[in-house]
Design a protein around this motif. Structure first.
Motif, PDB file in Angstrom:
ATOM      1  N   SER A   8       0.439  -1.397   0.083  1.00  0.00           N
ATOM      2  CA  SER A   8      -0.101   0.232  -0.328  1.00  0.00           C
ATOM      3  C   SER A   8       1.186   1.216   0.048  1.00  0.00           C
ATOM      4  CB  SER A   8      -1.054  -0.467   1.175  1.00  0.00           C
ATOM      5  OG  SER A   8      -1.509   0.911   1.337  1.00  0.00           O
ATOM      6  N   VAL A   9       1.913   1.019   0.878  1.00  0.00           N
ATOM      7  CA  VAL A   9       2.284   2.434   1.421  1.00  0.00           C
ATOM      8  C   VAL A   9       3.333   2.954  -0.359  1.00  0.00           C
ATOM      9  CG1 VAL A   9       4.673   1.867   1.710  1.00  0.00           C
ATOM     10  CG2 VAL A   9       4.395   3.824   2.568  1.00  0.00           C
ATOM     11  N   LEU A  10       3.452   1.296  -0.948  1.00  0.00           N
ATOM     12  CA  LEU A  10       4.825   1.721  -1.996  1.00  0.00           C
ATOM     13  C   LEU A  10       3.599   2.658  -3.344  1.00  0.00           C
ATOM     14  CD1 LEU A  10       6.351  -1.751  -2.178  1.00  0.00           C
ATOM     15  CD2 LEU A  10       7.699   0.408  -1.675  1.00  0.00           C
ATOM     16  N   GLU A  11       2.841   2.133  -3.254  1.00  0.00           N
ATOM     17  CA  GLU A  11       1.271   2.459  -4.352  1.00  0.00           C
ATOM     18  C   GLU A  11       0.814   4.112  -3.665  1.00  0.00           C
ATOM     19  OE1 GLU A  11      -1.366  -0.304  -3.978  1.00  0.00           O
ATOM     20  OE2 GLU A  11      -1.046  -1.698  -5.279  1.00  0.00           O
ATOM     21  N   GLN A  12       1.932   4.739  -2.699  1.00  0.00           N
ATOM     22  CA  GLN A  12       0.808   5.783  -2.276  1.00  0.00           C
ATOM     23  C   GLN A  12       2.497   6.713  -2.899  1.00  0.00           C
ATOM     24  OE1 GLN A  12      -0.587   6.175   1.679  1.00  0.00           O
ATOM     25  NE2 GLN A  12      -0.366   4.162   1.106  1.00  0.00           N
ATOM     26  N   LYS A  47      12.092  -4.029  -4.627  1.00  0.00           N
ATOM     27  CA  LYS A  47      12.801  -4.201  -5.520  1.00  0.00           C
ATOM     28  C   LYS A  47      12.020  -4.036  -6.957  1.00  0.00           C
ATOM     29  CE  LYS A  47      16.049  -7.279  -8.263  1.00  0.00           C
ATOM     30  NZ  LYS A  47      16.596  -8.220  -7.810  1.00  0.00           N
ATOM     31  N   GLN A  48      11.419  -5.099  -7.242  1.00  0.00           N
ATOM     32  CA  GLN A  48       9.691  -5.125  -8.546  1.00  0.00           C
ATOM     33  C   GLN A  48       9.715  -4.023  -8.407  1.00  0.00           C
ATOM     34  OE1 GLN A  48      10.077  -7.791 -10.342  1.00  0.00           O
ATOM     35  NE2 GLN A  48       8.403  -6.515 -11.471  1.00  0.00           N
ATOM     36  N   TYR A  49       8.891  -2.705  -7.095  1.00  0.00           N
ATOM     37  CA  TYR A  49       8.200  -1.952  -7.241  1.00  0.00           C
ATOM     38  C   TYR A  49       9.083  -0.643  -7.964  1.00  0.00           C
ATOM     39  CZ  TYR A  49       6.424   2.541  -6.715  1.00  0.00           C
ATOM     40  OH  TYR A  49       5.642   3.738  -6.764  1.00  0.00           O
ATOM     41  N   PHE A  50      10.346  -0.633  -7.402  1.00  0.00           N
ATOM     42  CA  PHE A  50      11.223   0.404  -7.655  1.00  0.00           C
ATOM     43  C   PHE A  50      12.029  -0.024  -9.672  1.00  0.00           C
ATOM     44  CE2 PHE A  50      13.363   1.586  -3.112  1.00  0.00           C
ATOM     45  CZ  PHE A  50      12.007   2.707  -3.061  1.00  0.00           C
ATOM     46  N   ARG A  51      11.934  -1.636  -9.730  1.00  0.00           N
ATOM     47  CA  ARG A  51      12.554  -1.584 -11.137  1.00  0.00           C
ATOM     48  C   ARG A  51      11.159  -1.052 -12.031  1.00  0.00           C
ATOM     49  NH1 ARG A  51      13.402  -7.952 -11.587  1.00  0.00           N
ATOM     50  NH2 ARG A  51      15.288  -7.307 -10.710  1.00  0.00           N
TER      51      ARG A  51
END
Length: 310
Positions: free
Chosen positions: A223-227, A252-256
């Motif tokens: 949730s926080v990554l999406e924000q 890692k996947q989110y940043f990529r």
């Protein structure tokens, strides 16, 4: 009992990653005892602002005392970082132009407080809640989940190779109400199977998996990554310290994906996704130095990833 003194992991590296500068706002979204925030304060002045967030009211009070002499405005908010955007709006900082720090580890003083039930080194109620707002305890999970679901939880959140055997033993030993009861079950299965746990206690992974489930840690991280794109202004940074492979893989996947120019399948000749990157990666993952590992062996699994808002 005497509460453990928390050792802040990757202290200098995390603070330096945020490039502290005047006239900017910064956030420690997992304040804990305030170690990172206190060091960050040393780089800030009255032109800055610092927002500290933690779901644990005990941690928040410890941090409040630790940050009393901070040279900048400090706003403390109690809440889970899964609600980061709304918490920042309440604090008066809907957009952040400096940076956000997240340390996903559990503080030593939380582990050392027997009543919280995070550790099996002492007999204590099997609780594991980071916040009193979390309704389900670890005891409720181990006593109500069916063995198959319990085994899946142990394998998914901790890669426990003996998950099915331990889950079955738990089901046969119910009710289980204390940390030592649960730890002894894991120990017994390892002895029975003739398996030696490498460098860790046989119950370590079981306790990790239950803590993650009780506090819904993976859901909160997702949730926080999406924000983040909605919160950070261009040039602001986010620095995230992970402690196990599951959460690090998610970061890692989110940043990529967030830094990719194109998300189309590799064999597709022309880009049709129209993806616009929102972050650029800053360097490679940072690990604790040899000196830190020697001083604090618990830091061995820590990994710091940094990205900058485009």
């Amino acid at each position: 009992m005497t509460m453990l003194q928390h050792t802040t992991v990757l202290l200098e590296e995390a603070v330096e990653a945020l490039l502290p500068r005047p006239n900017l706002a910064y956030v420690d979204a997992t304040l804990g005892g305030g170690g990172h925030a206190r060091r960050l304060c040393e780089h800030l002045d009255r032109s800055n602002a610092l927002v500290g967030i933690d779901q644990d009211p005990v941690a928040l009070e410890k941090a409040r005392a630790s940050l009393a002499g901070c040279g900048t405005d400090v706003i403390l908010k109690q809440g889970n970082f899964r609600n980061l955007h709304s918490l920042l709006i309440e604090a008066g900082f809907p957009k952040i132009d400096g940076g956000i720090l997240m340390d996903l580890g559990v503080s030593d003083f939380q582990l050392g407080e027997a009543a919280r039930g995070f550790s099996f080194s002492q007999e204590a109620p099997l609780d594991m809640r980071m916040s009193p707002e979390m309704h389900q305890t670890a005891a409720e999970l181990v006593n109500t989940m069916d063995p198959k679901s319990l085994a899946n939880l142990f394998y998914k959140y901790a890669d426990e190779k003996l998950s099915r055997q331990i889950a079955s033993a738990i089901a046969n030993a119910r009710p289980i109400t204390t940390t030592r009861q649960l730890a002894q079950i894991a120990e017994g299965i390892y002895r029975q199977k003739g398996v030696k746990a490498q460098n860790i206690h046989p119950a370590t992974r079981i306790f990790q998996a239950l803590r993650i489930a009780v506090n819904q840690e993976m859901e909160a991280l997702e949730s926080v990554l999406e924000q983040l794109p909605s919160i950070l202004l261009p040039g602001a940074r986010v620095a995230i310290i992970t402690f196990h492979s599951l959460e690090d893989r998610m970061v890692k996947q989110y940043f990529r994906e967030a830094s990719a120019v194109c998300l189309c399948p590799p064999r597709q000749p022309l880009c049709t996704c129209q993806h616009q990157p929102t972050f650029s990666l800053v360097g490679k993952p940072i690990f604790p130095s040899d000196a830190e590992l020697q001083a604090s062996p618990k830091s061995r699994s820590a990994k710091l990833r940094i990205a900058e808002r485009i």
